[in-house]
Motif scaffolding. Structure first.
Motif, PDB file in Angstrom:
ATOM      1  N   GLU A  64      48.755 -10.135 -22.921  1.00  0.00           N
ATOM      2  CA  GLU A  64      49.782 -10.082 -21.805  1.00  0.00           C
ATOM      3  C   GLU A  64      50.844  -9.065 -21.815  1.00  0.00           C
ATOM      4  O   GLU A  64      51.800  -9.114 -21.321  1.00  0.00           O
ATOM      5  N   PHE A  65      50.392  -7.757 -22.404  1.00  0.00           N
ATOM      6  CA  PHE A  65      51.210  -6.648 -22.612  1.00  0.00           C
ATOM      7  C   PHE A  65      51.662  -6.234 -21.008  1.00  0.00           C
ATOM      8  O   PHE A  65      52.958  -6.190 -20.668  1.00  0.00           O
ATOM      9  N   ALA A  66      50.639  -6.327 -19.986  1.00  0.00           N
ATOM     10  CA  ALA A  66      51.028  -5.804 -18.701  1.00  0.00           C
ATOM     11  C   ALA A  66      52.099  -6.845 -18.127  1.00  0.00           C
ATOM     12  O   ALA A  66      53.153  -6.351 -17.278  1.00  0.00           O
ATOM     13  N   LEU A  67      52.053  -7.935 -18.579  1.00  0.00           N
ATOM     14  CA  LEU A  67      53.106  -9.132 -17.911  1.00  0.00           C
ATOM     15  C   LEU A  67      54.629  -8.744 -18.282  1.00  0.00           C
ATOM     16  O   LEU A  67      55.443  -8.725 -17.732  1.00  0.00           O
ATOM     17  N   GLY A  91      34.733  -5.191 -30.379  1.00  0.00           N
ATOM     18  CA  GLY A  91      34.724  -4.448 -29.114  1.00  0.00           C
ATOM     19  C   GLY A  91      36.126  -3.904 -29.313  1.00  0.00           C
ATOM     20  O   GLY A  91      36.797  -3.965 -30.041  1.00  0.00           O
ATOM     21  N   ILE A  92      36.430  -3.494 -28.018  1.00  0.00           N
ATOM     22  CA  ILE A  92      37.869  -2.821 -27.612  1.00  0.00           C
ATOM     23  C   ILE A  92      38.606  -3.810 -26.863  1.00  0.00           C
ATOM     24  O   ILE A  92      38.284  -4.354 -25.888  1.00  0.00           O
ATOM     25  N   ILE A  93      39.883  -4.042 -27.638  1.00  0.00           N
ATOM     26  CA  ILE A  93      40.969  -5.006 -27.080  1.00  0.00           C
ATOM     27  C   ILE A  93      41.898  -4.089 -25.918  1.00  0.00           C
ATOM     28  O   ILE A  93      42.463  -3.036 -26.332  1.00  0.00           O
ATOM     29  N   GLU A  94      41.711  -4.277 -24.629  1.00  0.00           N
ATOM     30  CA  GLU A  94      42.398  -3.299 -23.592  1.00  0.00           C
ATOM     31  C   GLU A  94      43.849  -3.970 -23.279  1.00  0.00           C
ATOM     32  O   GLU A  94      43.804  -5.055 -22.973  1.00  0.00           O
ATOM     33  N   VAL A  95      44.661  -3.123 -23.896  1.00  0.00           N
ATOM     34  CA  VAL A  95      46.463  -3.622 -23.729  1.00  0.00           C
ATOM     35  C   VAL A  95      46.596  -3.847 -22.584  1.00  0.00           C
ATOM     36  O   VAL A  95      47.344  -4.980 -22.304  1.00  0.00           O
ATOM     37  N   GLU A  96      46.268  -3.079 -21.474  1.00  0.00           N
ATOM     38  CA  GLU A  96      46.718  -3.436 -20.023  1.00  0.00           C
ATOM     39  C   GLU A  96      45.925  -4.493 -19.343  1.00  0.00           C
ATOM     40  O   GLU A  96      46.174  -4.499 -18.030  1.00  0.00           O
ATOM     41  N   ASN A  97      44.746  -5.017 -20.077  1.00  0.00           N
ATOM     42  CA  ASN A  97      44.056  -6.045 -19.267  1.00  0.00           C
ATOM     43  C   ASN A  97      44.518  -7.302 -19.478  1.00  0.00           C
ATOM     44  O   ASN A  97      44.433  -7.950 -20.754  1.00  0.00           O
ATOM     45  N   LYS A 103      58.817 -19.710 -13.412  1.00  0.00           N
ATOM     46  CA  LYS A 103      57.160 -19.549 -13.526  1.00  0.00           C
ATOM     47  C   LYS A 103      57.165 -18.476 -14.833  1.00  0.00           C
ATOM     48  O   LYS A 103      56.252 -18.887 -15.729  1.00  0.00           O
ATOM     49  N   ILE A 104      58.167 -17.632 -15.188  1.00  0.00           N
ATOM     50  CA  ILE A 104      58.167 -16.522 -16.248  1.00  0.00           C
ATOM     51  C   ILE A 104      58.527 -17.823 -17.521  1.00  0.00           C
ATOM     52  O   ILE A 104      58.139 -17.693 -18.494  1.00  0.00           O
ATOM     53  N   ARG A 105      59.442 -18.639 -17.170  1.00  0.00           N
ATOM     54  CA  ARG A 105      59.833 -19.412 -18.548  1.00  0.00           C
ATOM     55  C   ARG A 105      59.098 -20.489 -18.982  1.00  0.00           C
ATOM     56  O   ARG A 105      58.916 -20.829 -19.928  1.00  0.00           O
ATOM     57  N   GLN A 106      58.288 -20.813 -17.657  1.00  0.00           N
ATOM     58  CA  GLN A 106      57.133 -22.149 -18.070  1.00  0.00           C
ATOM     59  C   GLN A 106      56.001 -21.765 -18.380  1.00  0.00           C
ATOM     60  O   GLN A 106      55.117 -22.372 -19.133  1.00  0.00           O
ATOM     61  N   GLU A 107      55.642 -20.626 -18.078  1.00  0.00           N
ATOM     62  CA  GLU A 107      54.074 -20.007 -18.210  1.00  0.00           C
ATOM     63  C   GLU A 107      54.023 -18.848 -19.134  1.00  0.00           C
ATOM     64  O   GLU A 107      53.103 -18.701 -20.170  1.00  0.00           O
ATOM     65  N   SER A 108      54.980 -17.890 -18.972  1.00  0.00           N
ATOM     66  CA  SER A 108      54.596 -16.373 -19.473  1.00  0.00           C
ATOM     67  C   SER A 108      55.372 -16.586 -20.809  1.00  0.00           C
ATOM     68  O   SER A 108      54.767 -15.969 -22.206  1.00  0.00           O
ATOM     69  N   MET A 109      56.491 -17.049 -21.125  1.00  0.00           N
ATOM     70  CA  MET A 109      57.123 -16.916 -22.350  1.00  0.00           C
ATOM     71  C   MET A 109      56.622 -17.755 -23.472  1.00  0.00           C
ATOM     72  O   MET A 109      56.186 -18.674 -23.064  1.00  0.00           O
ATOM     73  N   PRO A 110      56.747 -17.441 -24.744  1.00  0.00           N
ATOM     74  CA  PRO A 110      56.740 -15.943 -25.021  1.00  0.00           C
ATOM     75  C   PRO A 110      55.532 -15.016 -24.724  1.00  0.00           C
ATOM     76  O   PRO A 110      54.615 -15.695 -24.875  1.00  0.00           O
ATOM     77  N   PHE A 111      55.906 -14.019 -24.487  1.00  0.00           N
ATOM     78  CA  PHE A 111      54.781 -12.991 -24.068  1.00  0.00           C
ATOM     79  C   PHE A 111      53.932 -12.614 -25.412  1.00  0.00           C
ATOM     80  O   PHE A 111      54.374 -12.485 -26.364  1.00  0.00           O
ATOM     81  N   ALA A 112      52.632 -12.946 -25.313  1.00  0.00           N
ATOM     82  CA  ALA A 112      51.619 -12.669 -26.556  1.00  0.00           C
ATOM     83  C   ALA A 112      50.912 -11.318 -26.266  1.00  0.00           C
ATOM     84  O   ALA A 112      50.293 -11.251 -25.262  1.00  0.00           O
TER      85      ALA A 112
END
Length: 350
Positions: A296-299, A285-291, A253-262
């Motif tokens: 995908e920072f939180a991921l 507006g404000i870009i929320e890093v953990e949203n 799931k990580i390899r096929q969806e998340s990588m590379p994390f944007a």
């Protein structure tokens, strides 16, 4: 009356026809599951608590390397990951300062404590990487540094009077920052990952993802994955190191969806709907890093710290370091590399 010769012949024929009943092989008894409720509680499960206490006492090392050309927000992202100023933030180059002619390697150590657990974190920065006109072989000093840490560990390990706990400076994770061009990977990106994926756990990240629209981001991620596959580049988590079906499912799931994390990094806080959030202020507006709707920072944080940190350490020790160790011992004719102490002893014996 005595049996005549005909009868005895028949008996002999019968005994040939009817084989003797074979003895059944002895089947070993299956180990019986002990019913704990009958015999009382044993306490095997306390091993987890014992291990936790030991880790809390000793703490652990985690060494993370950041690689990518300047201006991609490497320091900011690492500071955001660990919610503290763990990486020196270079605010561009001053006029007096020159861009380093070669890649410099700077390691900064910190001790972070959370919930009674101590982590000795080392952030290894690589200023000057990819910033020159000619970037040929600029990955070499980085590979040299990674191998030097393996060598240092190996020399400590083969000492006769070795330390109970060898200081671990080996690089457990390398975050490779890809420029958010939206086009394709540069030859330098491919060259670096091709060489270094064999010696370290590489996690590719698309930096400053807020410069792309959602459609551009999705397309770029797919393109990067395709290029890495075509070029035979294995990034972490590597397929061949999945231990079981559960690992494989989760990692696929990580390899096929998340990588590379944007990702987007920020160490500034803003007030949004009555809450303090880490974010980047823009005219719209404000870009929320953990949203997760924003980036995908939180991921990435959950992946590196909350689910795979121990695995990153294990793959470094059991795969990358083992490969280096086997090669070194093989090149040395099966003998451990000579340490400074053993060289001195050798000379004094002569």
């Amino acid at each position: 009356p005595r049996a005549g010769p005909v009868e005895s012949k028949n008996e002999a024929a019968m005994s040939e026809l009817v084989p003797e009943p074979r003895q059944k092989p002895v089947v070993p008894m299956k180990p019986m599951g002990i019913n704990a409720s009958l015999l009382g509680y044993i306490g095997i499960d306390t091993i987890i608590e014992q291990m936790r206490k030991k880790t809390m006492k000793t703490g652990f090392d985690f060494n993370i390397m950041v690689v990518g050309q300047s201006g991609l927000g490497k320091s900011t992202l690492v500071n955001t990951l660990f919610k503290s100023q763990v990486s020196r933030k270079s605010s561009g180059w001053n006029r007096d300062e020159k861009i380093p002619k070669t890649v410099e390697i700077k390691a900064i150590g910190h001790v972070i404590e959370e919930g009674g657990v101590k982590m000795k974190l080392t952030v290894i920065d690589t200023p000057g990487f990819g910033d020159q006109i000619n970037n040929e072989n600029c990955w070499e000093p980085i590979e040299k540094y990674i191998n030097e840490q393996y060598e240092k560990f190996l020399k400590e390990e083969v000492n006769i009077a070795r330390k109970k706990r060898i200081p671990d400076t080996r690089v457990h994770c390398c975050l490779y920052f890809i420029s958010p061009t939206g086009h394709s990977l540069r030859p330098l990106d491919l060259e670096f990952m091709k060489h270094l994926s064999k010696v370290v756990n590489i996690i590719p990240v698309i930096a400053k993802a807020d410069t792309m629209t959602l459609e551009e981001k999705t397309e770029f991620k797919q393109r990067v994955r395709k290029e890495l596959e075509v070029n035979g580049i294995e990034f972490y988590p590597q397929k061949e190191f999945d231990e079981d079906l559960e690992d494989k499912t989760e990692n696929d799931k990580i390899r096929q969806e998340s990588m590379p994390f944007a990702v987007v990094g920020s160490d500034k806080e803003y007030q949004v709907n009555g809450k303090r959030v880490l974010g980047r202020k823009t005219p719209w507006g404000i870009i929320e890093v953990e949203n997760l709707n924003h980036c995908e920072f939180a991921l990435l944080r959950d992946f590196v710290i909350r689910t795979h940190l121990q695995d990153l350490k294990e793959v470094t020790h059991n795969i990358h370091y083992e490969t280096y160790r086997a090669k070194r011992l093989n090149d040395n004719g099966g003998l451990p590399p000579m340490t400074v102490e053993t060289e001195e002893n050798h000379e004094s014996n002569l």
